[in-house]
Write an enzyme that holds these catalytic residues in place. Structure first.
Site, PDB file in Angstrom:
ATOM      1  N   ASP A   1       0.880  -1.166   0.000  1.00  0.00           N
ATOM      2  CA  ASP A   1       0.000   0.000   0.000  1.00  0.00           C
ATOM      3  C   ASP A   1       0.921   1.221   0.000  1.00  0.00           C
ATOM      4  OD1 ASP A   1      -2.061   1.788   0.001  1.00  0.00           O
ATOM      5  OD2 ASP A   1      -3.187   0.825   1.615  1.00  0.00           O
TER       6      ASP A   1
HETATM    7  C1  BGC Z   1      -4.960   3.376  -0.019  1.00  0.00           C
HETATM    8  C2  BGC Z   1      -5.041   2.401  -1.185  1.00  0.00           C
HETATM    9  C3  BGC Z   1      -4.875   3.166  -2.474  1.00  0.00           C
HETATM   10  C4  BGC Z   1      -3.531   3.887  -2.440  1.00  0.00           C
HETATM   11  C5  BGC Z   1      -3.240   4.673  -3.702  1.00  0.00           C
HETATM   12  C6  BGC Z   1      -3.721   4.242  -0.080  1.00  0.00           C
HETATM   13  O1  BGC Z   1      -3.809   5.282   0.846  1.00  0.00           O
HETATM   14  O2  BGC Z   1      -5.001   2.657   1.191  1.00  0.00           O
HETATM   15  O3  BGC Z   1      -6.280   1.736  -1.162  1.00  0.00           O
HETATM   16  O4  BGC Z   1      -4.973   2.291  -3.564  1.00  0.00           O
HETATM   17  O5  BGC Z   1      -3.543   4.803  -1.351  1.00  0.00           O
HETATM   18  O6  BGC Z   1      -4.072   5.779  -3.803  1.00  0.00           O
END
Ligand code: BGC
Length: 657
Positions: free
Chosen positions: A223
């Site tokens: 993530d």
């Molecule tokens: C989120 C993800 C997301 C990523 C990119 C993170 O803060 O938890 O679900 O895909 O950001 O935006």
């Protein structure tokens, strides 16, 4: 063309490849490797672009109903269709991989991201996510299943260790990933949190389960910003860290040079990134837009029509009749209501107002403004007296009170404090009920709210959720009766947040102890017999249905269930028949019963259909710590319940598996 492999690259190049180049792309090593672009999901494409003056803007794209609403359709074909439509948007915007779907379990009803997730039930979440992935990937666009695993709260998500015993982990928190992985997503994204003291961005043990048992052979990606130590995460087999991190890159390079990580491990991850890049390049050449924008909007509308849930309808208050004088007021009339965070989409077209949609349905509606929206809270009632006067003077028959909780309450980065509406919204509902002959509450929210203070005083409640930029057309169709509601809840609406066991589990700044174990969602409420506001699987229709003729046959390891469903009303409608399995005298603790199958069926007025649902071996198993595997009690006696919700059992029978 000769394809590059890890062995063709220098150590510096390998290190660069293992960490993103920027926020959304990999380092192509000066064009040696094909590029690919990842963007969020899951309710539409969120593609930020930097303009020449350095300002970031998000490209407009269709804002679809939330995953919560999608799951409430209980319609796997529609899940596939919506994912296919989003993939079409991705192709249009040249996005190669959509960072969706999310399958984290709704352990806590106030978790800020629940609107992005499927359900409190792991089987339902897995089956829906699998369909979603198929819908995307059949369009030659990649899907990224997220967040592996147990990101069930937004509070201190980067630091908290989710302390979960192995059986609970397997049966509740890993199961949706296990089922969805069968669709072979190109990517799996890890969670921010720790599980049992180990960061999910470097969780050797859980990655082994993912790769060896669930047979995931794609790219494991972090993530965004979840990696603390790149070398450690690489050793666990996390392939790609996102986004770019200069210090991590320097450290990783040092560690590779100093042989702190085996070259075999480095090369395996590098090759998986290269394979994904070539796959994207290949797919880019053959992927095609096959749904027009209009067709995509139609799919979004269909999802809203089938995903909105009618929760209460006293004395046939709904549908509204053409000769009724209707007043619309409340908080959700002027603007589009949606959830916040990384899934927030910039709608493609102007927001469709409820009042206009109701007029489009031929209803006799007027509008009165009663609420002032200020800085994220509905802080003041502007003219309640005026509204009440209007109800008297205009001889209003029915008042629609729209109620909302938007991205200021439902978003990544925080949980709600409670499930309550603001006092102003509650006052508005109550005051209206005193004077309006009929009060219909229409709720735009990303997750359950408490309704105890007013539910008995209103005539109808429609749970809309977040239905996307044109969802109000569907709301109006349901209110007017041109669409018969068929959505059913995929999470419990508890009476009070305090009724939820997990809410009381031990938690401090670093640890969340999953003390409730398997007692998540309806599993808790049915086992304890605790009353709820609205149960999992519940939703009303304008039709009435009769369940009958339950038959069950065992063939090999499968159990075939058939029953008949009759629409006994004068209106065509859909019903969702649900199958729950209960082990009658288990050797270990088991929740009272659990969802193991369902079927959504369309029935014309008066029509009868035979419905078939097949259960497999897993439907009867639990994860046994004594066997380190899924296990069925040898002499297991089971009850099979066919239900119209998790508490409304229509038919039942028994079986020895
Ligand atoms: C989120 C993800 C997301 C990523 C990119 C993170 O803060 O938890 O679900 O895909 O950001 O935006």
């Amino acid at each position: 063309m000769i394809k590059i492999r890890a062995k063709d690259l220098t150590i510096e190049e390998k290190a660069k490849l293992l960490i993103g180049k920027d926020f959304w792309r990999i380092d192509t090593l000066g064009g040696k490797i094909p590029d690919f672009l990842m963007n969020d999901g899951p309710v539409g494409i969120r593609q930020p672009r930097l303009s020449t003056n350095g300002v970031e803007t998000v490209q407009p794209s269709i804002a679809y109903p939330s995953i919560q609403v999608l799951s409430q359709t209980w319609n796997e074909d529609l899940v596939y269709e919506m994912a296919k439509a989003i993939a079409n948007d991705a192709i249009e915007l040249e996005t190669d991989i959509i960072l969706a779907p999310g399958v984290n379990i709704k352990r806590l009803p106030h978790n800020g991201r629940n609107f992005e997730y499927v359900s409190e039930d792991p089987f339902l979440a897995g089956v829906m996510a699998k369909k979603y992935i198929e819908g995307i990937q059949d369009q030659k666009v990649g899907a990224c299943l997220k967040h592996y695993a147990a990101n069930n709260s937004e509070v201190s998500r980067n630091y908290k260790s989710m302390e979960i015993d192995e059986r609970t982990l397997r049966e509740i928190y890993l199961l949706p990933h296990e089922i969805a992985t069968k669709a072979k997503p190109w990517l799996v994204m890890t969670a921010y949190n720790l599980v049992n003291g180990v960061r999910m961005s470097a969780h050797d043990k859980l990655y082994r389960i993912l790769r060896n048992e669930f047979k995931f052979d794609g790219l494991i990606i972090s993530d965004w910003g979840a990696v603390m130590n790149r070398t450690k995460s690489l050793k666990a087999s996390l392939d790609l860290e996102m986004p770019y991190d200069k210090l991590h890159l320097e450290q990783l390079l040092d560690d590779i040079k100093n042989e702190k990580v085996d070259m075999e491990i480095v090369d395996a991850s590098v090759n998986r990134i290269i394979d994904t890049a070539y796959k994207c390049e290949e797919m880019r050449k053959i992927r095609q837009i096959n749904l027009s924008v209009e067709e995509r909007y139609n799919i979004a509308e269909k999802v809203a029509e089938e995903g909105i849930v009618l929760l209460k309808n006293e004395d046939g208050a709904l549908p509204l009749k053409k000769n009724e004088k209707v007043l619309v007021t409340g908080t959700a009339v002027d603007s589009y209501v949606f959830g916040g965070g990384s899934s927030q989409v910039t709608p493609r077209e102007p927001f469709v107002k409820l009042i206009d949609s109701l007029k489009g349905e031929g209803l006799n509606v007027s509008y009165f403004r009663t609420m002032q929206f200020t800085a994220g809270a509905f802080t003041s009632i502007t003219d309640l007296k005026g509204a009440l006067n209007k109800i008297f003077i205009d001889d209003i028959d029915a008042t629609i009170v729209t109620i909302s909780q938007d991205n200021h309450a439902h978003s990544e980065f925080y949980n709600r404090q409670n499930l309550l509406l603001s006092n102003e919204q509650i006052d508005l509902i109550k005051e209206i009920t005193y004077v309006s002959p009929k009060t219909i509450v229409v709720i735009y929210s990303g997750a359950p709210i408490e309704m105890n203070e007013w539910i008995d005083d209103v005539d109808a409640v429609l749970y809309v959720g977040y239905v996307g930029e044109k969802g109000n057309k569907a709301v109006a169709k349901i209110l007017s009766g041109s669409v018969n509601p068929s959505g059913k809840l995929t999470e419990t609406f508890p009476m009070f947040l305090e009724d939820v066991q997990a809410y009381h589990a031990y938690e401090d700044a670093r640890v969340a102890l999953y003390e409730e174990q398997l007692s998540v969602g309806y599993r808790q409420f049915v086992s304890e017999n605790t009353p709820v506001l609205f149960p999992f699987g519940f939703g009303l229709s304008y039709s009435t249905f009769v369940y009958d003729n339950l038959k069950i046959t065992k063939s090999g390891k499968e159990v075939d269930i058939t029953l008949t469903l009759t629409n006994t009303s004068k209106i065509d409608g859909h019903e969702v028949a649900q199958v729950y399995v209960r082990e009658r005298l288990p050797d270990v603790y088991r929740p009272l019963y659990e969802l193991k199958g369902w079927k959504k069926v369309f029935l014309k007025a008066g029509e009868t259909k035979t419905v078939s649902i097949t259960l497999d071996q897993r439907s009867f198993s639990y994860y046994s710590l004594a066997h380190d595997d899924w296990h069925i009690n040898e002499n297991g006696q089971f009850s099979i319940y066919v239900s119209s919700s998790s508490i409304d059992i229509e038919l039942f029978t028994h079986i020895k598996y």
